[in-house]
Design a protein around this motif. Structure first.
Motif, PDB file in Angstrom:
ATOM      1  N   GLU A  11      46.252  -0.031  46.348  1.00 37.68           N
ATOM      2  CA  GLU A  11      47.014   1.109  46.861  1.00 37.68           C
ATOM      3  C   GLU A  11      46.630   2.395  46.123  1.00 37.68           C
ATOM      4  N   LEU A  12      46.453   2.312  44.799  1.00 36.64           N
ATOM      5  CA  LEU A  12      46.004   3.479  44.034  1.00 36.64           C
ATOM      6  C   LEU A  12      44.622   3.946  44.495  1.00 36.64           C
ATOM      7  N   GLU A  13      43.705   2.986  44.716  1.00 35.76           N
ATOM      8  CA  GLU A  13      42.359   3.344  45.198  1.00 35.76           C
ATOM      9  C   GLU A  13      42.431   3.987  46.581  1.00 35.76           C
ATOM     10  N   GLU A  14      43.262   3.438  47.455  1.00 33.04           N
ATOM     11  CA  GLU A  14      43.401   4.011  48.802  1.00 33.04           C
ATOM     12  C   GLU A  14      43.985   5.417  48.733  1.00 33.04           C
ATOM     13  N   TRP A  15      44.898   5.631  47.800  1.00 30.75           N
ATOM     14  CA  TRP A  15      45.444   6.973  47.602  1.00 30.75           C
ATOM     15  C   TRP A  15      44.332   7.913  47.134  1.00 30.75           C
ATOM     16  N   HIS A  16      43.491   7.432  46.222  1.00 30.98           N
ATOM     17  CA  HIS A  16      42.390   8.236  45.683  1.00 30.98           C
ATOM     18  C   HIS A  16      41.387   8.642  46.761  1.00 30.98           C
ATOM     19  N   ILE A  17      41.137   7.793  47.764  1.00 28.48           N
ATOM     20  CA  ILE A  17      40.150   8.137  48.805  1.00 28.48           C
ATOM     21  C   ILE A  17      40.788   8.827  50.018  1.00 28.48           C
ATOM     22  N   ASN A  18      42.089   9.003  50.008  1.00 30.30           N
ATOM     23  CA  ASN A  18      42.782   9.667  51.111  1.00 30.30           C
ATOM     24  C   ASN A  18      42.321  11.127  51.207  1.00 30.30           C
ATOM     25  N   ASP A  29      44.667  16.283  40.244  1.00 27.52           N
ATOM     26  CA  ASP A  29      45.025  16.487  38.847  1.00 27.52           C
ATOM     27  C   ASP A  29      45.955  15.380  38.357  1.00 27.52           C
ATOM     28  N   LYS A  30      46.838  14.890  39.230  1.00 32.05           N
ATOM     29  CA  LYS A  30      47.761  13.817  38.860  1.00 32.05           C
ATOM     30  C   LYS A  30      47.057  12.474  38.706  1.00 32.05           C
ATOM     31  N   ILE A  31      46.128  12.178  39.604  1.00 33.09           N
ATOM     32  CA  ILE A  31      45.518  10.836  39.631  1.00 33.09           C
ATOM     33  C   ILE A  31      44.382  10.694  38.618  1.00 33.09           C
ATOM     34  N   LEU A  32      43.696  11.791  38.297  1.00 37.59           N
ATOM     35  CA  LEU A  32      42.566  11.719  37.361  1.00 37.59           C
ATOM     36  C   LEU A  32      43.041  11.944  35.929  1.00 37.59           C
ATOM     37  N   ALA A  33      42.648  11.051  35.029  1.00 38.07           N
ATOM     38  CA  ALA A  33      42.954  11.220  33.608  1.00 38.07           C
ATOM     39  C   ALA A  33      42.253  12.479  33.097  1.00 38.07           C
ATOM     40  N   ASP A  34      42.802  13.092  32.063  1.00 34.79           N
ATOM     41  CA  ASP A  34      42.203  14.317  31.531  1.00 34.79           C
ATOM     42  C   ASP A  34      40.761  14.106  31.089  1.00 34.79           C
ATOM     43  N   ASP A  35      40.447  12.898  30.580  1.00 41.05           N
ATOM     44  CA  ASP A  35      39.078  12.617  30.135  1.00 41.05           C
ATOM     45  C   ASP A  35      38.281  11.822  31.173  1.00 41.05           C
ATOM     46  N   PHE A  36      38.691  11.920  32.436  1.00 42.12           N
ATOM     47  CA  PHE A  36      37.995  11.259  33.546  1.00 42.12           C
ATOM     48  C   PHE A  36      36.541  11.711  33.617  1.00 42.12           C
ATOM     49  N   ILE A 100      48.380   5.697  31.013  1.00 44.35           N
ATOM     50  CA  ILE A 100      48.553   6.839  30.119  1.00 44.35           C
ATOM     51  C   ILE A 100      49.969   7.380  30.328  1.00 44.35           C
ATOM     52  N   ASP A 101      50.721   7.473  29.267  1.00 47.22           N
ATOM     53  CA  ASP A 101      52.103   7.976  29.345  1.00 47.22           C
ATOM     54  C   ASP A 101      52.908   7.259  30.417  1.00 47.22           C
ATOM     55  N   GLY A 102      52.712   5.930  30.504  1.00 53.97           N
ATOM     56  CA  GLY A 102      53.514   5.114  31.410  1.00 53.97           C
ATOM     57  C   GLY A 102      53.071   5.071  32.853  1.00 53.97           C
ATOM     58  N   ARG A 103      51.959   5.720  33.193  1.00 55.94           N
ATOM     59  CA  ARG A 103      51.474   5.653  34.577  1.00 55.94           C
ATOM     60  C   ARG A 103      49.960   5.454  34.603  1.00 55.94           C
ATOM     61  N   TRP A 104      49.497   4.839  35.687  1.00 55.95           N
ATOM     62  CA  TRP A 104      48.077   4.535  35.835  1.00 55.95           C
ATOM     63  C   TRP A 104      47.324   5.756  36.332  1.00 55.95           C
ATOM     64  N   GLN A 105      46.222   6.073  35.621  1.00 53.49           N
ATOM     65  CA  GLN A 105      45.357   7.180  36.015  1.00 53.49           C
ATOM     66  C   GLN A 105      43.911   6.693  36.058  1.00 53.49           C
ATOM     67  N   LEU A 106      43.134   7.330  36.905  1.00 56.19           N
ATOM     68  CA  LEU A 106      41.724   6.985  37.034  1.00 56.19           C
ATOM     69  C   LEU A 106      40.964   7.579  35.854  1.00 56.19           C
ATOM     70  N   TYR A 107      40.353   6.697  35.060  1.00 52.09           N
ATOM     71  CA  TYR A 107      39.647   7.095  33.845  1.00 52.09           C
ATOM     72  C   TYR A 107      38.138   7.208  34.079  1.00 52.09           C
ATOM     73  N   PHE A 108      37.588   6.288  34.879  1.00 51.93           N
ATOM     74  CA  PHE A 108      36.143   6.249  35.145  1.00 51.93           C
ATOM     75  C   PHE A 108      35.919   5.772  36.569  1.00 51.93           C
ATOM     76  N   HIS A 109      34.878   6.304  37.204  1.00 56.19           N
ATOM     77  CA  HIS A 109      34.536   5.878  38.560  1.00 56.19           C
ATOM     78  C   HIS A 109      33.019   5.947  38.736  1.00 56.19           C
ATOM     79  N   GLN A 110      32.478   4.969  39.475  1.00 63.98           N
ATOM     80  CA  GLN A 110      31.049   4.975  39.778  1.00 63.98           C
ATOM     81  C   GLN A 110      30.839   4.492  41.203  1.00 63.98           C
ATOM     82  N   GLY A 111      29.886   5.112  41.881  1.00 59.56           N
ATOM     83  CA  GLY A 111      29.506   4.697  43.226  1.00 59.56           C
ATOM     84  C   GLY A 111      27.998   4.524  43.311  1.00 59.56           C
ATOM     85  N   THR A 112      27.565   3.438  43.944  1.00 56.06           N
ATOM     86  CA  THR A 112      26.135   3.159  44.110  1.00 56.06           C
ATOM     87  C   THR A 112      25.873   2.828  45.573  1.00 56.06           C
TER      88      THR A 112
END
Length: 124
Positions: A11-18, A29-36, A100-112
Motif C-alpha cells: 500500500e505504501l508503494e502504491e501510494w508512492h507511485i500514485n 516530502d512526507k513519504i521520502l526520508a530526509d536522507d532519501f 523514522i519517528d514512528g512512521r515508515w518513510q522511503l529511504y532508498f529506491h532503485q529501478g532497473t
C-alpha cells in the motif's frame, strides 16, 4: 510471511507511485526520508531535494510480483516489478523503508529496466 505486513508495504508503494502523490511536493516530502536517495532506471542518482525541486515521473504504473524482506525492526526491503503503462516499459524495483519517528518513510529506491514480462497469473 506476514501477509498483513506485506499488504501494508505494498500500500505504501502504491501510494508512492500514485500520480497525484508524485505531483504533490507536500506528499512527496512526507513519504521520502530526509536522507532519501534513488538510483533511477536512467542510471542517475537523485536525492530527496532533487525529487522535490525537479519533480518525479507521473506515469501510470502498476505493481506486480511484490515481496518484502524485513531487515530489522525498523528496516524493510521491498522488491517488485513495475509495469509502466505510459512508457510501455517494465522495471525491476527495490525500496528500503525505514521507520523514522514512528512512521515508515522511503529511504532508498532503485529501478532497473527489464525485458521481464508481467505474469499473466492473477496476482493477489
Amino acid at each position: 510471511m506476514n501477509e498483513l505486513l506485506k499488504s501494508k508495504f505494498k500500500e505504501l508503494e502504491e501510494w508512492h507511485i500514485n500520480p497525484e502523490v508524485r505531483k504533490s511536493r507536500e506528499e512527496l516530502d512526507k513519504i521520502l526520508a530526509d536522507d532519501f536517495f534513488e538510483i533511477g532506471s536512467s542510471g542517475g542518482m537523485f536525492t530527496k531535494q532533487e525529487c522535490l525541486d525537479d519533480g518525479v515521473s507521473q506515469a501510470e504504473m502498476s505493481i506486480h510480483q511484490y515481496e518484502i524482506h524485513p531487515l530489522s525492526e525498523s528496516l524493510v526491503l521491498s522488491t517488485y516489478l513495475i509495469a509502466n503503462h505510459t512508457s510501455q516499459r517494465n522495471t525491476l524495483r527495490s525500496s528500503i523503508w525505514k521507520k523514522i519517528d514512528g512512521r515508515w518513510q522511503l529511504y532508498f529506491h532503485q529501478g532497473t529496466v527489464t525485458d521481464q514480462e508481467v505474469s499473466i497469473v492473477q496476482e493477489k
